[in-house]
Design a protein around this motif. Structure first.
Motif, PDB file in Angstrom:
ATOM      1  N   ASP A  51      -8.028   0.503  10.101  1.00 27.33           N
ATOM      2  CA  ASP A  51      -7.300   1.686   9.624  1.00 27.33           C
ATOM      3  C   ASP A  51      -5.845   1.332   9.256  1.00 27.33           C
ATOM      4  O   ASP A  51      -5.298   0.335   9.733  1.00 27.33           O
ATOM      5  N   ASP A  52      -5.264   2.181   8.435  1.00 25.63           N
ATOM      6  CA  ASP A  52      -3.812   2.260   8.161  1.00 25.63           C
ATOM      7  C   ASP A  52      -3.297   1.328   7.064  1.00 25.63           C
ATOM      8  O   ASP A  52      -2.124   1.384   6.728  1.00 25.63           O
ATOM      9  N   HIS A 102      -8.502   7.149   4.628  1.00 22.11           N
ATOM     10  CA  HIS A 102      -7.857   7.553   5.890  1.00 22.11           C
ATOM     11  C   HIS A 102      -6.880   8.708   5.634  1.00 22.11           C
ATOM     12  O   HIS A 102      -6.109   9.071   6.512  1.00 22.11           O
ATOM     13  N   HIS A 106      -0.388   9.741   6.841  1.00 19.26           N
ATOM     14  CA  HIS A 106      -0.877   9.597   8.212  1.00 19.26           C
ATOM     15  C   HIS A 106      -0.341  10.746   9.059  1.00 19.26           C
ATOM     16  O   HIS A 106       0.502  10.564   9.934  1.00 19.26           O
ATOM     17  N   HIS A 197      -6.828  -2.095  13.508  1.00 19.09           N
ATOM     18  CA  HIS A 197      -5.830  -1.706  12.498  1.00 19.09           C
ATOM     19  C   HIS A 197      -5.346  -2.936  11.739  1.00 19.09           C
ATOM     20  O   HIS A 197      -5.048  -3.963  12.363  1.00 19.09           O
TER      21      HIS A 197
HETATM   22 ZN   LIG Z   1      -4.511   5.641  11.470  1.00 14.23          ZN
END
Ligand SMILES: [Zn+2]
Length: 237
Positions: A51-52, A102, A106, A197
Motif C-alpha cells: 500500500d501507499d 488505495h 490517504h 507498504h
Molecule cells: Zn495506506
C-alpha cells in the motif's frame, strides 16, 4: 436502548474503529461473514500486497527483489503518489505487476459524504489508468476503514474491496525486519493475503527499509513451504 443511544454507540464504535485501525481489524477477523474481505485465496500460495506507493525510494527495489524471486504482487497505489511519480507507476505496470486502488488521497472515509468518497476513488482510478494503462480491479481503503459509502463508491467503479489477512506492521518507527516477519507469521497461512507498504509517505520516515529487508525472509518462508507469491488477480478467490 433508545434510538439515540444506539446511534451514539454506533458512532463511538465507528470512531474507535477509525482511531484504532487494529481494533477494527481484529473485530473484522472475528466476523465469519466478512472473511471474504480478508482476501483468503487458494491454498497453493499467498497474495502479496503493498500500500501507499508508488515511491521512487523503495518501489523499484521491491520490484527487483520480487522479479529475482519470480514473485508477483499487487500494489495498491494512491492517485496522488501516481501524479507525483508517474514513471514509477509505469515501471510497476511495465514489469507486469498488478495495480490496485488505495484512493486518491490517504484520508479516512469516516464521516465523509458519499460524493466526497466517490470523487476520491474516481480521481485515483483515473490517475492510475491514464498513467499506467492498467484499470484497477481491486480497492483497499486507507487504514482499512470501511463505511457503507466506501463500499458503494467502490462498487460504482466496479472495484472489489479487499483488506488483508496478515500484516507486518511495517509503518511503525520501531519496525525491524525481524518484527515485520514475526508479525506476518502470526496469521500467515496458505491462502493468506499479506499487507506491507512500499512507501513511507503516510508513516514513519524510512519505515520502508524494514519492509525491504524483511522481503528476502518472506520469499524464503514461502519457498520452503512451497507457496507461490502472487498478485490478487491470480489468488483464486
Ligand atoms: Zn495506506
Amino acid at each position: 436502548m433508545r434510538a439515540w443511544q444506539i446511534a451514539g454507540t454506533a458512532a463511538v464504535g465507528a470512531y474507535a474503529a477509525n482511531a484504532f485501525p487494529s481494533l477494527w481489524y481484529h473485530w473484522l477477523l472475528a466476523q465469519k461473514t466478512a472473511r471474504w474481505l480478508t482476501g483468503e485465496g487458494d491454498a497453493s500460495g499467498i497474495a502479496l500486497t503493498f500500500d501507499d506507493g508508488p515511491d521512487p525510494k523503495s518501489t523499484p527495489q521491491i520490484l527487483d527483489l520480487l522479479d529475482a524471486a519470480g514473485a508477483k504482487a499487487t500494489f495498491f497505489m494512491l492517485g496522488s503518489q501516481v501524479e507525483l511519480y508517474p514513471w514509477v507507476a509505469q515501471e510497476v505496470a511495465a514489469r507486469n505487476f498488478e495495480i490496485g486502488l488505495h484512493g486518491h488521497w490517504h484520508k479516512v472515509h469516516l464521516l465523509r459524504s458519499q460524493a466526497s468518497i466517490n470523487y476520491d476513488l474516481a480521481r485515483g482510478a483515473s490517475a492510475i489508468a491514464e498513467t499506467t494503462g492498467q484499470s484497477p480491479t481491486f480497492f483497499r481503503p486507507p487504514y482499512g476503514c470501511l463505511t457503507k459509502a466506501t463500499l458503494d463508491a467502490a462498487h460504482r467503479l466496479g472495484l472489489r474491496t479487499v483488506l488483508w489477512g496478515t500484516w507486518g506492521r511495517d509503518w511503525r518507527k520501531t519496525a525491524t525486519p525481524v518484527s515485520v516477519m514475526a508479525d506476518l507469521r502470526h496469521r500467515l497461512k496458505p491462502g493468506s493475503t499479506v499487507l506491507l507498504h512500499d512507501s513511507d509517505c503516510t508513516s514513519y520516515p524510512g519505515a520502508f527499509r524494514a519492509t525491504l529487508d524483511a522481503l528476502p525472509a518472506l520469499i524464503e518462508t514461502a519457498a520452503s513451504n512451497k507457496l507461490a507469491i502472487r498478485a490478487l488477480r491470480d489468488h483464486g478467490f
